[in-house]
Scaffold this motif. Structure first.
Motif, PDB file in Angstrom:
ATOM      1  N   LEU A  86     136.029  85.960  67.848  1.00 20.54           N
ATOM      2  CA  LEU A  86     135.915  84.546  68.190  1.00 20.54           C
ATOM      3  C   LEU A  86     136.073  84.367  69.696  1.00 20.54           C
ATOM      4  O   LEU A  86     136.791  85.121  70.346  1.00 20.54           O
ATOM      5  CB  LEU A  86     137.021  83.746  67.492  1.00 20.54           C
ATOM      6  N   THR A  87     135.418  83.362  70.220  1.00 27.14           N
ATOM      7  CA  THR A  87     135.589  83.004  71.622  1.00 27.14           C
ATOM      8  C   THR A  87     136.723  81.990  71.733  1.00 27.14           C
ATOM      9  O   THR A  87     137.154  81.404  70.727  1.00 27.14           O
ATOM     10  CB  THR A  87     134.302  82.373  72.191  1.00 27.14           C
ATOM     11  N   GLY A  88     137.182  81.769  72.947  1.00 27.80           N
ATOM     12  CA  GLY A  88     138.200  80.748  73.178  1.00 27.80           C
ATOM     13  C   GLY A  88     137.765  79.381  72.684  1.00 27.80           C
ATOM     14  O   GLY A  88     138.531  78.703  71.973  1.00 27.80           O
ATOM     15  N   PRO A  89     136.541  78.938  73.031  1.00 25.58           N
ATOM     16  CA  PRO A  89     136.093  77.635  72.532  1.00 25.58           C
ATOM     17  C   PRO A  89     136.031  77.535  71.001  1.00 25.58           C
ATOM     18  O   PRO A  89     136.291  76.474  70.435  1.00 25.58           O
ATOM     19  CB  PRO A  89     134.700  77.488  73.149  1.00 25.58           C
ATOM     20  N   GLN A  90     135.725  78.637  70.325  1.00 25.66           N
ATOM     21  CA  GLN A  90     135.722  78.611  68.863  1.00 25.66           C
ATOM     22  C   GLN A  90     137.129  78.418  68.321  1.00 25.66           C
ATOM     23  O   GLN A  90     137.341  77.668  67.371  1.00 25.66           O
ATOM     24  CB  GLN A  90     135.101  79.893  68.306  1.00 25.66           C
ATOM     25  N   VAL A  91     138.104  79.099  68.934  1.00 24.73           N
ATOM     26  CA  VAL A  91     139.498  78.933  68.524  1.00 24.73           C
ATOM     27  C   VAL A  91     139.948  77.503  68.820  1.00 24.73           C
ATOM     28  O   VAL A  91     140.617  76.872  67.995  1.00 24.73           O
ATOM     29  CB  VAL A  91     140.408  79.967  69.227  1.00 24.73           C
ATOM     30  N   ALA A 117     138.152  74.839  68.858  1.00 28.91           N
ATOM     31  CA  ALA A 117     137.549  73.945  67.870  1.00 28.91           C
ATOM     32  C   ALA A 117     138.235  74.068  66.514  1.00 28.91           C
ATOM     33  O   ALA A 117     138.504  73.051  65.861  1.00 28.91           O
ATOM     34  CB  ALA A 117     136.052  74.243  67.747  1.00 28.91           C
ATOM     35  N   CYS A 118     138.528  75.287  66.098  1.00 27.03           N
ATOM     36  CA  CYS A 118     139.169  75.491  64.795  1.00 27.03           C
ATOM     37  C   CYS A 118     140.556  74.874  64.738  1.00 27.03           C
ATOM     38  O   CYS A 118     140.935  74.270  63.741  1.00 27.03           O
ATOM     39  CB  CYS A 118     139.275  76.982  64.480  1.00 27.03           C
ATOM     40  N   LEU A 119     141.319  75.049  65.825  1.00 29.68           N
ATOM     41  CA  LEU A 119     142.693  74.553  65.853  1.00 29.68           C
ATOM     42  C   LEU A 119     142.799  73.130  66.396  1.00 29.68           C
ATOM     43  O   LEU A 119     143.877  72.535  66.338  1.00 29.68           O
ATOM     44  CB  LEU A 119     143.570  75.490  66.699  1.00 29.68           C
ATOM     45  N   GLN A 120     141.703  72.627  66.937  1.00 26.49           N
ATOM     46  CA  GLN A 120     141.665  71.301  67.553  1.00 26.49           C
ATOM     47  C   GLN A 120     142.745  71.167  68.625  1.00 26.49           C
ATOM     48  O   GLN A 120     143.535  70.226  68.634  1.00 26.49           O
ATOM     49  CB  GLN A 120     141.790  70.204  66.497  1.00 26.49           C
ATOM     50  N   ILE A 121     142.761  72.172  69.512  1.00 23.13           N
ATOM     51  CA  ILE A 121     143.673  72.176  70.650  1.00 23.13           C
ATOM     52  C   ILE A 121     142.864  72.437  71.910  1.00 23.13           C
ATOM     53  O   ILE A 121     141.704  72.844  71.839  1.00 23.13           O
ATOM     54  CB  ILE A 121     144.798  73.223  70.501  1.00 23.13           C
ATOM     55  N   ALA A 166     146.226  75.299  75.853  1.00 26.91           N
ATOM     56  CA  ALA A 166     147.044  75.688  74.702  1.00 26.91           C
ATOM     57  C   ALA A 166     146.610  77.060  74.175  1.00 26.91           C
ATOM     58  O   ALA A 166     147.451  77.904  73.847  1.00 26.91           O
ATOM     59  CB  ALA A 166     146.955  74.643  73.596  1.00 26.91           C
ATOM     60  N   VAL A 167     145.305  77.299  74.113  1.00 30.79           N
ATOM     61  CA  VAL A 167     144.805  78.610  73.693  1.00 30.79           C
ATOM     62  C   VAL A 167     145.215  79.666  74.715  1.00 30.79           C
ATOM     63  O   VAL A 167     145.679  80.751  74.349  1.00 30.79           O
ATOM     64  CB  VAL A 167     143.273  78.595  73.495  1.00 30.79           C
ATOM     65  N   ASP A 168     145.079  79.348  75.987  1.00 32.75           N
ATOM     66  CA  ASP A 168     145.495  80.279  77.038  1.00 32.75           C
ATOM     67  C   ASP A 168     146.974  80.624  76.911  1.00 32.75           C
ATOM     68  O   ASP A 168     147.358  81.781  77.090  1.00 32.75           O
ATOM     69  CB  ASP A 168     145.202  79.705  78.426  1.00 32.75           C
ATOM     70  N   ASP A 169     147.809  79.642  76.606  1.00 35.13           N
ATOM     71  CA  ASP A 169     149.243  79.892  76.420  1.00 35.13           C
ATOM     72  C   ASP A 169     149.491  80.826  75.246  1.00 35.13           C
ATOM     73  O   ASP A 169     150.335  81.728  75.327  1.00 35.13           O
ATOM     74  CB  ASP A 169     150.006  78.585  76.204  1.00 35.13           C
ATOM     75  N   LEU A 170     148.785  80.612  74.137  1.00 32.28           N
ATOM     76  CA  LEU A 170     148.941  81.488  72.972  1.00 32.28           C
ATOM     77  C   LEU A 170     148.559  82.917  73.303  1.00 32.28           C
ATOM     78  O   LEU A 170     149.216  83.877  72.871  1.00 32.28           O
ATOM     79  CB  LEU A 170     148.085  80.983  71.804  1.00 32.28           C
ATOM     80  N   LEU A 171     147.494  83.087  74.081  1.00 29.61           N
ATOM     81  CA  LEU A 171     147.054  84.418  74.478  1.00 29.61           C
ATOM     82  C   LEU A 171     148.037  85.046  75.468  1.00 29.61           C
ATOM     83  O   LEU A 171     148.397  86.217  75.343  1.00 29.61           O
ATOM     84  CB  LEU A 171     145.653  84.353  75.088  1.00 29.61           C
ATOM     85  N   ASN A 176     151.218  84.416  75.892  1.00 27.38           N
ATOM     86  CA  ASN A 176     152.493  84.716  75.235  1.00 27.38           C
ATOM     87  C   ASN A 176     152.348  85.729  74.098  1.00 27.38           C
ATOM     88  O   ASN A 176     153.321  85.994  73.387  1.00 27.38           O
ATOM     89  CB  ASN A 176     153.127  83.432  74.705  1.00 27.38           C
ATOM     90  N   ARG A 177     151.143  86.215  73.921  1.00 25.89           N
ATOM     91  CA  ARG A 177     150.829  87.217  72.887  1.00 25.89           C
ATOM     92  C   ARG A 177     151.139  86.735  71.471  1.00 25.89           C
ATOM     93  O   ARG A 177     151.418  87.533  70.580  1.00 25.89           O
ATOM     94  CB  ARG A 177     151.515  88.538  73.184  1.00 25.89           C
ATOM     95  N   GLN A 178     151.087  85.430  71.284  1.00 25.37           N
ATOM     96  CA  GLN A 178     151.206  84.893  69.932  1.00 25.37           C
ATOM     97  C   GLN A 178     149.880  85.055  69.195  1.00 25.37           C
ATOM     98  O   GLN A 178     149.846  85.094  67.974  1.00 25.37           O
ATOM     99  CB  GLN A 178     151.602  83.419  69.974  1.00 25.37           C
ATOM    100  N   LEU A 179     148.814  85.130  69.951  1.00 27.34           N
ATOM    101  CA  LEU A 179     147.471  85.321  69.425  1.00 27.34           C
ATOM    102  C   LEU A 179     146.881  86.532  70.126  1.00 27.34           C
ATOM    103  O   LEU A 179     146.742  86.543  71.353  1.00 27.34           O
ATOM    104  CB  LEU A 179     146.621  84.071  69.682  1.00 27.34           C
ATOM    105  N   ALA A 180     146.576  87.557  69.365  1.00 28.86           N
ATOM    106  CA  ALA A 180     146.060  88.809  69.931  1.00 28.86           C
ATOM    107  C   ALA A 180     144.610  88.652  70.361  1.00 28.86           C
ATOM    108  O   ALA A 180     143.853  87.869  69.774  1.00 28.86           O
ATOM    109  CB  ALA A 180     146.176  89.930  68.905  1.00 28.86           C
ATOM    110  N   SER A 181     144.244  89.391  71.395  1.00 32.61           N
ATOM    111  CA  SER A 181     142.868  89.343  71.879  1.00 32.61           C
ATOM    112  C   SER A 181     142.495  90.682  72.497  1.00 32.61           C
ATOM    113  O   SER A 181     143.360  91.531  72.747  1.00 32.61           O
ATOM    114  CB  SER A 181     142.694  88.233  72.908  1.00 32.61           C
TER     115      SER A 181
END
Length: 66
Positions: A11-16, A18-22, A26-31, A33-38
């Motif tokens: 998945l791309t960042g924009p897809q995430v 859209a899915c999470l509606q954030i 916020a996606v950058d923070d998850l990445l 902080n390694r809460q979301l692996a990439s």
């Protein structure tokens, strides 16, 4: 059966977003902080679908534990 490692597994960042509606930050923070692996492919960052579903499951487990 699809081959592992195809673009459908990533998945791309924009897809995430859209899915999470954030938002993007916020996606950058998850990445960050390694809460979301990439993974990084060249200059592109991609989120494996299994990492995304694992993230969702972990958040659901946290919510149900409260």
């Amino acid at each position: 059966m699809k081959a592992p490692g195809t673009s459908q597994d990533l998945l791309t960042g924009p897809q995430v977003m859209a899915c999470l509606q954030i938002g993007r930050s916020a996606v950058d923070d998850l990445l960050r902080n390694r809460q979301l692996a990439s993974i990084t492919l060249g200059r592109a960052r991609r989120i494996p679908t299994h990492a995304f579903t694992d993230f969702i499951r972990a958040r659901l487990d946290q919510e149900s534990a409260c």
